[in-house]
Every structure is written in structure tokens, then in C-alpha cells.
Design a protein around this motif. Sequence first.
Motif, PDB file in Angstrom:
ATOM      1  N   GLY A 107       0.797  -1.218   0.000  1.00  0.00           N
ATOM      2  CA  GLY A 107       0.000   0.000   0.000  1.00  0.00           C
ATOM      3  C   GLY A 107       0.828   1.265   0.000  1.00  0.00           C
ATOM      4  O   GLY A 107       2.053   1.233   0.105  1.00  0.00           O
ATOM      5  N   ASN A 108       0.132   2.395  -0.131  1.00  0.00           N
ATOM      6  CA  ASN A 108       0.802   3.693  -0.171  1.00  0.00           C
ATOM      7  C   ASN A 108       1.535   4.004   1.121  1.00  0.00           C
ATOM      8  O   ASN A 108       2.502   4.743   1.121  1.00  0.00           O
ATOM      9  N   ASP A 109       1.067   3.472   2.219  1.00  0.00           N
ATOM     10  CA  ASP A 109       1.748   3.673   3.496  1.00  0.00           C
ATOM     11  C   ASP A 109       2.520   2.413   3.892  1.00  0.00           C
ATOM     12  O   ASP A 109       2.823   2.198   5.045  1.00  0.00           O
ATOM     13  N   GLY A 110       2.832   1.603   2.890  1.00  0.00           N
ATOM     14  CA  GLY A 110       3.493   0.318   3.124  1.00  0.00           C
ATOM     15  C   GLY A 110       4.981   0.443   3.336  1.00  0.00           C
ATOM     16  O   GLY A 110       5.536   1.532   3.489  1.00  0.00           O
ATOM     17  N   ASN A 111       5.622  -0.707   3.338  1.00  0.00           N
ATOM     18  CA  ASN A 111       7.065  -0.784   3.524  1.00  0.00           C
ATOM     19  C   ASN A 111       7.596  -1.870   2.612  1.00  0.00           C
ATOM     20  O   ASN A 111       7.156  -3.015   2.687  1.00  0.00           O
ATOM     21  N   GLY A 112       8.495  -1.493   1.729  1.00  0.00           N
ATOM     22  CA  GLY A 112       9.065  -2.454   0.798  1.00  0.00           C
ATOM     23  C   GLY A 112       9.023  -1.932  -0.621  1.00  0.00           C
ATOM     24  O   GLY A 112       8.443  -0.879  -0.898  1.00  0.00           O
ATOM     25  N   PHE A 113       9.635  -2.680  -1.502  1.00  0.00           N
ATOM     26  CA  PHE A 113       9.683  -2.327  -2.915  1.00  0.00           C
ATOM     27  C   PHE A 113       8.636  -3.166  -3.640  1.00  0.00           C
ATOM     28  O   PHE A 113       8.715  -4.388  -3.658  1.00  0.00           O
ATOM     29  N   HIS A 114       7.648  -2.505  -4.220  1.00  0.00           N
ATOM     30  CA  HIS A 114       6.572  -3.186  -4.920  1.00  0.00           C
ATOM     31  C   HIS A 114       6.978  -3.430  -6.367  1.00  0.00           C
ATOM     32  O   HIS A 114       7.611  -2.576  -6.989  1.00  0.00           O
ATOM     33  N   PHE A 115       6.595  -4.577  -6.897  1.00  0.00           N
ATOM     34  CA  PHE A 115       6.860  -4.907  -8.294  1.00  0.00           C
ATOM     35  C   PHE A 115       5.859  -5.955  -8.746  1.00  0.00           C
ATOM     36  O   PHE A 115       5.128  -6.529  -7.927  1.00  0.00           O
ATOM     37  N   CYS A 116       5.801  -6.191 -10.050  1.00  0.00           N
ATOM     38  CA  CYS A 116       4.873  -7.163 -10.626  1.00  0.00           C
ATOM     39  C   CYS A 116       5.651  -8.213 -11.398  1.00  0.00           C
ATOM     40  O   CYS A 116       6.685  -7.927 -11.984  1.00  0.00           O
ATOM     41  N   GLU A 117       5.124  -9.418 -11.398  1.00  0.00           N
ATOM     42  CA  GLU A 117       5.768 -10.493 -12.150  1.00  0.00           C
ATOM     43  C   GLU A 117       5.470 -10.374 -13.643  1.00  0.00           C
ATOM     44  O   GLU A 117       6.266 -10.771 -14.470  1.00  0.00           O
ATOM     45  N   ARG A 118       4.313  -9.804 -13.972  1.00  0.00           N
ATOM     46  CA  ARG A 118       3.937  -9.618 -15.380  1.00  0.00           C
ATOM     47  C   ARG A 118       3.968  -8.136 -15.725  1.00  0.00           C
ATOM     48  O   ARG A 118       3.469  -7.295 -14.969  1.00  0.00           O
ATOM     49  N   LEU A 119       4.516  -7.823 -16.863  1.00  0.00           N
ATOM     50  CA  LEU A 119       4.652  -6.437 -17.315  1.00  0.00           C
ATOM     51  C   LEU A 119       3.318  -5.706 -17.309  1.00  0.00           C
ATOM     52  O   LEU A 119       3.217  -4.574 -16.829  1.00  0.00           O
ATOM     53  N   GLU A 120       2.283  -6.341 -17.842  1.00  0.00           N
ATOM     54  CA  GLU A 120       0.994  -5.664 -17.973  1.00  0.00           C
ATOM     55  C   GLU A 120       0.398  -5.247 -16.629  1.00  0.00           C
ATOM     56  O   GLU A 120      -0.369  -4.287 -16.553  1.00  0.00           O
ATOM     57  N   ASP A 121       0.752  -5.944 -15.565  1.00  0.00           N
ATOM     58  CA  ASP A 121       0.218  -5.585 -14.248  1.00  0.00           C
ATOM     59  C   ASP A 121       0.771  -4.257 -13.733  1.00  0.00           C
ATOM     60  O   ASP A 121       0.115  -3.583 -12.936  1.00  0.00           O
ATOM     61  N   THR A 122       1.947  -3.859 -14.192  1.00  0.00           N
ATOM     62  CA  THR A 122       2.501  -2.577 -13.740  1.00  0.00           C
ATOM     63  C   THR A 122       1.616  -1.420 -14.190  1.00  0.00           C
ATOM     64  O   THR A 122       1.557  -0.389 -13.525  1.00  0.00           O
ATOM     65  N   LEU A 123       0.911  -1.594 -15.300  1.00  0.00           N
ATOM     66  CA  LEU A 123       0.083  -0.520 -15.842  1.00  0.00           C
ATOM     67  C   LEU A 123      -1.194  -0.309 -15.044  1.00  0.00           C
ATOM     68  O   LEU A 123      -1.906   0.677 -15.262  1.00  0.00           O
ATOM     69  N   ARG A 124      -1.489  -1.181 -14.109  1.00  0.00           N
ATOM     70  CA  ARG A 124      -2.625  -0.965 -13.212  1.00  0.00           C
ATOM     71  C   ARG A 124      -2.278   0.058 -12.142  1.00  0.00           C
ATOM     72  O   ARG A 124      -3.158   0.620 -11.502  1.00  0.00           O
ATOM     73  N   TYR A 125      -1.006   0.284 -11.926  1.00  0.00           N
ATOM     74  CA  TYR A 125      -0.565   1.174 -10.850  1.00  0.00           C
ATOM     75  C   TYR A 125      -0.011   2.492 -11.371  1.00  0.00           C
ATOM     76  O   TYR A 125       0.102   3.457 -10.613  1.00  0.00           O
TER      77      TYR A 125
END
Length: 107
Positions: A36-54
Motif C-alpha cells: 500500500g501507499n503507506d506500506g514498507n518495501g519495494f513493490h513490483f509485478c511479475e507480469r509487465l501488464e500488471d505494472t500498468l494498473r498502478y
Amino acid sequence: MELHGYKAFNKGLTNRYGKEFKVGETYEISGPLKFGNDGNGFHFCERLEDTLRYFSAMEEEIEIACVTALGNIEEYEDNYYGYYDMYCTDIIRIDRVLERDEIVSMF
């Protein structure tokens, strides 16, 4: 554990909070992983297309990098779509930035 994926950035390889990243560098955080926006850590996606949701590539200039998660990894289950589309790690390496032509050819 090691997992390869994709991470979207603002233009200039900066995240939403203004932190700048560099290709070839490895980054670490401490503390428990949290999504989340107030989370902790580096967020990433396993599939390229999922990055476009964020990040909206139609509304903002973005860059998408190939990354490798090297530390602890947690999955986020998206109950709406019913699949795992986001991960969070405490150690991430920025491997390379994808060129626009590469991204287009992946779709």
C-alpha cells in the motif's frame, strides 16, 4: 529467494515518493513488509501488464524496469481480479530499463 519482475517508475526512475533509483544498483529496506501507499518495501509485478494498473502510461510519462527481488518476498492477492499481481520485497536490484519498442512487442 530470487524472483524476476517489472517495476514502473516516474520518468527519471523515481518512485511516487521522489526516491531516485539507478540501473545496476541494489536497494534494501528494513522492517516488516507491508503493501500500500503507506506500506514498507519495494513493490513490483511479475507480469509487465500488471505494472500498468498502478501507473497510467496514457496520462503520465513512465519508465518500466526489469528488476530482481533478492530478499524476502510477499505476494498480494487481488481479490477483485482473482490472481496474484503484485509483490513486495525488502531487497531489489534494478536490472535494466525497457525500451518503448520492447514494451510494445511484449503486448
